[in-house]
Design an enzyme around this catalytic site. Structure first.
Site, PDB file in Angstrom:
ATOM      1  N   ASP A  18       0.828  -1.213   0.000  1.00 45.43           N
ATOM      2  CA  ASP A  18       0.000   0.000   0.000  1.00 45.43           C
ATOM      3  C   ASP A  18       0.865   1.267   0.000  1.00 45.43           C
ATOM      4  O   ASP A  18       1.963   1.279   0.562  1.00 45.43           O
ATOM      5  CB  ASP A  18      -0.902  -0.016   1.246  1.00 45.43           C
ATOM      6  CG  ASP A  18      -2.035   1.000   1.130  1.00 45.43           C
ATOM      7  OD1 ASP A  18      -2.404   1.362  -0.008  1.00 45.43           O
ATOM      8  OD2 ASP A  18      -2.538   1.434   2.174  1.00 45.43           O
ATOM      9  N   GLY A  19       0.345   2.300  -0.625  1.00 47.02           N
ATOM     10  CA  GLY A  19       1.015   3.603  -0.585  1.00 47.02           C
ATOM     11  C   GLY A  19       1.516   4.109  -1.930  1.00 47.02           C
ATOM     12  O   GLY A  19       2.145   5.167  -2.003  1.00 47.02           O
ATOM     13  N   GLY A  21      -0.198   5.334  -4.465  1.00 50.06           N
ATOM     14  CA  GLY A  21      -0.872   6.573  -4.861  1.00 50.06           C
ATOM     15  C   GLY A  21      -0.259   7.777  -4.168  1.00 50.06           C
ATOM     16  O   GLY A  21       0.040   8.803  -4.798  1.00 50.06           O
ATOM     17  N   ARG A  31      -1.358   8.992 -10.206  1.00 47.20           N
ATOM     18  CA  ARG A  31      -1.293   7.831  -9.304  1.00 47.20           C
ATOM     19  C   ARG A  31      -0.705   6.600  -9.980  1.00 47.20           C
ATOM     20  O   ARG A  31       0.003   5.807  -9.355  1.00 47.20           O
ATOM     21  CB  ARG A  31      -2.693   7.515  -8.767  1.00 47.20           C
ATOM     22  CG  ARG A  31      -3.228   8.548  -7.792  1.00 47.20           C
ATOM     23  CD  ARG A  31      -4.646   8.197  -7.367  1.00 47.20           C
ATOM     24  NE  ARG A  31      -4.705   6.896  -6.744  1.00 47.20           N
ATOM     25  CZ  ARG A  31      -4.485   6.665  -5.440  1.00 47.20           C
ATOM     26  NH1 ARG A  31      -4.220   7.666  -4.621  1.00 47.20           N
ATOM     27  NH2 ARG A  31      -4.543   5.443  -4.959  1.00 47.20           N
ATOM     28  N   HIS A  35       1.974   3.289  -9.119  1.00 50.77           N
ATOM     29  CA  HIS A  35       1.803   1.846  -9.309  1.00 50.77           C
ATOM     30  C   HIS A  35       2.959   1.277 -10.131  1.00 50.77           C
ATOM     31  O   HIS A  35       3.434   0.177  -9.868  1.00 50.77           O
ATOM     32  CB  HIS A  35       0.468   1.554  -9.986  1.00 50.77           C
ATOM     33  CG  HIS A  35      -0.718   1.988  -9.166  1.00 50.77           C
ATOM     34  ND1 HIS A  35      -0.829   1.697  -7.830  1.00 50.77           N
ATOM     35  CD2 HIS A  35      -1.827   2.707  -9.488  1.00 50.77           C
ATOM     36  CE1 HIS A  35      -1.967   2.199  -7.365  1.00 50.77           C
ATOM     37  NE2 HIS A  35      -2.578   2.838  -8.350  1.00 50.77           N
ATOM     38  N   TRP A  67     -12.076  -1.982  -7.602  1.00 50.62           N
ATOM     39  CA  TRP A  67     -12.888  -1.594  -8.763  1.00 50.62           C
ATOM     40  C   TRP A  67     -13.599  -0.270  -8.523  1.00 50.62           C
ATOM     41  O   TRP A  67     -14.012   0.398  -9.462  1.00 50.62           O
ATOM     42  CB  TRP A  67     -13.948  -2.657  -9.065  1.00 50.62           C
ATOM     43  CG  TRP A  67     -13.391  -3.963  -9.516  1.00 50.62           C
ATOM     44  CD1 TRP A  67     -13.328  -5.113  -8.782  1.00 50.62           C
ATOM     45  CD2 TRP A  67     -12.825  -4.281 -10.798  1.00 50.62           C
ATOM     46  NE1 TRP A  67     -12.750  -6.128  -9.531  1.00 50.62           N
ATOM     47  CE2 TRP A  67     -12.434  -5.643 -10.774  1.00 50.62           C
ATOM     48  CE3 TRP A  67     -12.610  -3.549 -11.973  1.00 50.62           C
ATOM     49  CZ2 TRP A  67     -11.848  -6.281 -11.861  1.00 50.62           C
ATOM     50  CZ3 TRP A  67     -12.027  -4.189 -13.053  1.00 50.62           C
ATOM     51  CH2 TRP A  67     -11.649  -5.529 -12.994  1.00 50.62           C
ATOM     52  N   LEU A 129      11.111 -20.026  -5.049  1.00 46.89           N
ATOM     53  CA  LEU A 129      10.202 -19.098  -4.357  1.00 46.89           C
ATOM     54  C   LEU A 129       8.846 -19.163  -5.042  1.00 46.89           C
ATOM     55  O   LEU A 129       8.769 -19.051  -6.267  1.00 46.89           O
ATOM     56  CB  LEU A 129      10.750 -17.665  -4.424  1.00 46.89           C
ATOM     57  CG  LEU A 129       9.834 -16.576  -3.859  1.00 46.89           C
ATOM     58  CD1 LEU A 129       9.852 -16.580  -2.330  1.00 46.89           C
ATOM     59  CD2 LEU A 129      10.250 -15.183  -4.359  1.00 46.89           C
ATOM     60  N   ARG A 185      -4.736  -2.035   8.892  1.00 47.06           N
ATOM     61  CA  ARG A 185      -5.931  -2.857   8.665  1.00 47.06           C
ATOM     62  C   ARG A 185      -5.614  -3.872   7.581  1.00 47.06           C
ATOM     63  O   ARG A 185      -4.631  -3.754   6.856  1.00 47.06           O
ATOM     64  CB  ARG A 185      -7.123  -1.978   8.266  1.00 47.06           C
ATOM     65  CG  ARG A 185      -6.865  -1.078   7.069  1.00 47.06           C
ATOM     66  CD  ARG A 185      -8.117  -0.281   6.680  1.00 47.06           C
ATOM     67  NE  ARG A 185      -7.819   0.691   5.651  1.00 47.06           N
ATOM     68  CZ  ARG A 185      -7.715   2.017   5.847  1.00 47.06           C
ATOM     69  NH1 ARG A 185      -7.889   2.536   7.051  1.00 47.06           N
ATOM     70  NH2 ARG A 185      -7.434   2.823   4.838  1.00 47.06           N
ATOM     71  N   SER A 187      -7.903  -4.788   5.111  1.00 46.39           N
ATOM     72  CA  SER A 187      -8.565  -4.450   3.837  1.00 46.39           C
ATOM     73  C   SER A 187      -8.942  -5.696   3.028  1.00 46.39           C
ATOM     74  O   SER A 187      -8.734  -5.744   1.819  1.00 46.39           O
ATOM     75  CB  SER A 187      -7.697  -3.500   3.006  1.00 46.39           C
ATOM     76  OG  SER A 187      -7.431  -2.311   3.711  1.00 46.39           O
TER      77      SER A 187
HETATM   78  C1  IPE Z   1      -5.379  -2.654  -0.093  1.00 44.49           C
HETATM   79  O1  IPE Z   1      -5.090  -1.313  -0.225  1.00 44.49           O
HETATM   80  C2  IPE Z   1      -5.328  -3.323  -1.424  1.00 44.49           C
HETATM   81  C3  IPE Z   1      -4.013  -3.426  -2.060  1.00 44.49           C
HETATM   82  C4  IPE Z   1      -2.883  -3.022  -1.588  1.00 44.49           C
HETATM   83  C5  IPE Z   1      -4.017  -4.058  -3.351  1.00 44.49           C
HETATM   84  P1  IPE Z   1      -6.235  -0.201  -0.335  1.00 44.49           P
HETATM   85  O2  IPE Z   1      -5.527   1.092  -0.487  1.00 44.49           O
HETATM   86  O3  IPE Z   1      -7.203  -0.556  -1.395  1.00 44.49           O
HETATM   87  O4  IPE Z   1      -6.962  -0.310   1.073  1.00 44.49           O
HETATM   88  P2  IPE Z   1      -7.882   0.732   1.840  1.00 44.49           P
HETATM   89  O5  IPE Z   1      -8.931   1.173   0.879  1.00 44.49           O
HETATM   90  O6  IPE Z   1      -7.012   1.865   2.263  1.00 44.49           O
HETATM   91  O7  IPE Z   1      -8.400  -0.015   3.025  1.00 44.49           O
HETATM   92  C1  IPE Z   2      -1.736   0.196  -3.249  1.00 47.73           C
HETATM   93  O1  IPE Z   2      -1.475   1.545  -3.309  1.00 47.73           O
HETATM   94  C2  IPE Z   2      -1.935  -0.402  -4.613  1.00 47.73           C
HETATM   95  C3  IPE Z   2      -3.332  -0.734  -4.938  1.00 47.73           C
HETATM   96  C4  IPE Z   2      -4.345  -0.663  -4.123  1.00 47.73           C
HETATM   97  C5  IPE Z   2      -3.588  -1.174  -6.285  1.00 47.73           C
HETATM   98  P1  IPE Z   2      -2.627   2.628  -3.258  1.00 47.73           P
HETATM   99  O2  IPE Z   2      -3.014   2.957  -4.652  1.00 47.73           O
HETATM  100  O3  IPE Z   2      -3.734   2.192  -2.390  1.00 47.73           O
HETATM  101  O4  IPE Z   2      -1.860   3.851  -2.622  1.00 47.73           O
HETATM  102  P2  IPE Z   2      -2.455   4.896  -1.582  1.00 47.73           P
HETATM  103  O5  IPE Z   2      -2.912   4.124  -0.391  1.00 47.73           O
HETATM  104  O6  IPE Z   2      -3.587   5.596  -2.269  1.00 47.73           O
HETATM  105  O7  IPE Z   2      -1.299   5.795  -1.290  1.00 47.73           O
HETATM  106 MG    MG Z   3      -4.121   2.461  -0.417  1.00 46.98          MG
END
Ligand code: IPE
Ligand code: IPE
Ligand code: MG
Length: 248
Positions: A18-19, A21, A31, A35, A67, A129, A185, A187
């Site tokens: 996560d992170g 974006g 964003r 990715h 989605w 792996l 969390r 998620s």
């Molecule tokens: C969880 O991250 C899903 C992935 C990393 C693929 P999200 O960014 O979608 O989760 P929430 O919405 O903050 O809980």
């Molecule tokens: C996780 O990064 C990747 C996916 C959910 C696809 P995010 O896109 O959720 O990044 P943030 O949480 O918005 O920074």
């Molecule tokens: Mg996220």
């Protein structure tokens, strides 16, 4: 020799990547650029896992709920997966990585499904792996599809039979579950399999999660006492205490 060598290295590490974006937004980039950088970070992480003798890496790449994001981000992520498959699979195959994909493929385009099938096929002989890529995956989806599979086969539902019908039945439960990006969390990731995983939350954004950050998580894991419901005193008397499901 690193401090996490020996018997305390987790055999199965799971990561909520996560992170991405926020990484991009902080750089005034779209964003999807985050990715893209996230794919680079995953490549580095796979190599780090190979170097450290980790046997299974399970990553959350796209959730059932993702989605709901803006259409251009969703299509950007689909495109990125297609591109990453084409570009990275040969090298992963050479490195001894076996790719498995977990998630609802029926929601994906025929082209992507073919790419995922090919990635699994072309790496099926590898065993250094196992890289499980959870794409269009949700822990609830997984439990429901497992229950439906058992019902369709007319099999009784038990912890064991349900475990075997889950999309990650080919590996043991994760020992260590890392989430980057600061949120604490799940998620909807690995709801069933994370029952006894050690949780580690990192404030680093996924594109910034490097070998040093992984080693911090592994060092923390090595300090944890995994009791699986028992007491510390019991653990002192036992050489090795297996979890509910032994690791692969
Ligand atoms: C969880 O991250 C899903 C992935 C990393 C693929 P999200 O960014 O979608 O989760 P929430 O919405 O903050 O809980
Ligand atoms: C996780 O990064 C990747 C996916 C959910 C696809 P995010 O896109 O959720 O990044 P943030 O949480 O918005 O920074
Ligand atoms: Mg996220």
């Amino acid at each position: 020799m690193s401090s996490n060598s020996g018997g305390r290295t987790p055999s199965h590490v799971a990561i909520v990547m996560d992170g991405n974006g926020r990484w991009a937004t902080r750089r005034l980039l779209p964003r999807v650029a985050g990715h893209r950088q996230g794919v680079e970070s995953l490549k580095r992480c796979v190599q780090a896992c190979l170097d450290r003798g980790i046997r299974v890496l399970t990553v959350f790449a796209f959730s059932s709920e993702n989605w709901n994001r803006p259409a251009d981000e969703v299509s950007g992520l689909m495109e990125l997966l297609g591109m990453a498959l084409g570009r990275e699979v040969p090298q992963l195959a050479r490195a001894g990585v076996r790719i498995r994909v977990a998630g609802d493929r029926s929601g994906l385009s025929a082209r992507l499904r073919e790419g995922l099938d090919a990635a699994e096929r072309e790496t099926a002989h590898n065993d250094r792996l196992i890289l499980n890529v959870c794409f269009n995956y949700g822990g609830r989806w997984d439990i429901v599809q497992a229950a439906q599979t058992l019902v369709a086969r007319g099999e009784p539902i038990s912890e064991e039979s349900l475990s075997k019908a889950l999309s990650l039945a080919h590996v043991g439960d994760p020992d260590l579950l890392i989430r980057t990006g600061g949120e604490q969390r799940l998620s909807n990731f690995l709801l069933w399999q994370a029952a006894y995983a050690e949780l580690f939350f990192s404030d680093r954004l996924w594109p910034d999660f490097d070998e040093v950050a992984l080693d911090e998580a592994l060092a923390e894991f090595a300090r944890r006492e995994r009791r699986f419901g028992r007491t510390s005193e019991q653990l002192l008397g036992a050489a090795a205490v297996p979890g509910p499901r032994a690791a692969a």
